[in-house]
Enzyme design. Structure first.
Site, mmCIF file in Angstrom:
data_model
loop_
_atom_site.group_PDB
_atom_site.id
_atom_site.type_symbol
_atom_site.label_atom_id
_atom_site.label_comp_id
_atom_site.label_asym_id
_atom_site.label_seq_id
_atom_site.Cartn_x
_atom_site.Cartn_y
_atom_site.Cartn_z
ATOM 1 N N GLN A 14 -17.438 41.093 -68.638
ATOM 2 C CA GLN A 14 -18.059 41.145 -67.316
ATOM 3 C C GLN A 14 -19.308 40.274 -67.304
ATOM 4 O O GLN A 14 -20.407 40.740 -67.589
ATOM 5 C CB GLN A 14 -18.397 42.590 -66.932
ATOM 6 C CG GLN A 14 -18.875 42.693 -65.506
ATOM 7 C CD GLN A 14 -19.094 44.121 -65.059
ATOM 8 O OE1 GLN A 14 -18.695 45.074 -65.710
ATOM 9 N NE2 GLN A 14 -19.747 44.254 -63.925
ATOM 10 N N PHE A 15 -19.133 39.013 -66.941
ATOM 11 C CA PHE A 15 -20.244 38.072 -66.970
ATOM 12 C C PHE A 15 -21.334 38.442 -65.973
ATOM 13 O O PHE A 15 -22.495 38.060 -66.140
ATOM 14 C CB PHE A 15 -19.748 36.631 -66.742
ATOM 15 C CG PHE A 15 -19.467 36.293 -65.303
ATOM 16 C CD1 PHE A 15 -20.425 35.648 -64.533
ATOM 17 C CD2 PHE A 15 -18.253 36.619 -64.728
ATOM 18 C CE1 PHE A 15 -20.169 35.334 -63.211
ATOM 19 C CE2 PHE A 15 -17.981 36.304 -63.417
ATOM 20 C CZ PHE A 15 -18.949 35.662 -62.649
ATOM 21 N N THR A 16 -21.021 39.236 -64.960
ATOM 22 C CA THR A 16 -22.027 39.596 -63.958
ATOM 23 C C THR A 16 -23.153 40.456 -64.537
ATOM 24 O O THR A 16 -24.199 40.606 -63.902
ATOM 25 C CB THR A 16 -21.390 40.317 -62.755
ATOM 26 O OG1 THR A 16 -20.747 41.510 -63.201
ATOM 27 C CG2 THR A 16 -20.393 39.417 -62.043
#
Length: 145
Positions: free
Chosen positions: A78-80
């Protein structure tokens, strides 16, 4: 590297309405990898994950680890998690690792956890995923390297 560990009774991840990974009692871990992260932190993080004493013992105290309860992990990229929301109205993702770098470290983390004899399932790196989490407690912990 930022990890969000959610203690779960169960969790699953689907891509295009097909379940691609799941776990029962254990952790659903959301993983954010920055451009500055290196493989040198992977073993330390894997060791912390499997030995963190956040599961209840027979007295209801958080005194057992993932190893102690013979739990499993659902690992989801989850790069966010690396979003910077301090300026403007749109998050900046400049701190997130490029996809090739991040995928290599994500795969290395999977291997490090499996080497500790923990069942690990994952989502699909970079895919649009739907994650269903049955948070136990709720109990959520943040680990950063």
């Amino acid at each position: 590297m930022k990890l969000i560990l959610q203690r779960v009774t169960s969790a699953q991840v689907a891509v295009d309405n097909t379940i691609v990974g799941s776990c029962q009692k254990g952790f659903c871990i959301l993983v954010g990898i920055s451009e500055n992260d290196t493989a040198s932190v992977i073993d330390k993080m894997a060791n912390r994950i499997v030995n963190l004493r956040v599961f209840e013992d027979e007295n209801g105290k958080m005194n057992k680890s993932l190893v102690d309860i013979q739990g499993s992990i659902l690992l989801v990229s989850q790069f966010t998690l690396l979003a910077d929301c301090n300026k403007g109205r749109r998050p900046s993702f400049i701190g997130a690792g490029n996809p090739v770098h991040a995928k290599n470290l994500f795969d290395t983390l999977i291997l490090a956890l499996r080497q500790q004899n923990i069942p690990v399932e994952t989502g699909v790196f970079g895919a649009d995923m739907q994650v269903e989490i049955h948070n136990d407690g709720p109990a959520t912990f943040i680990l950063e390297a």
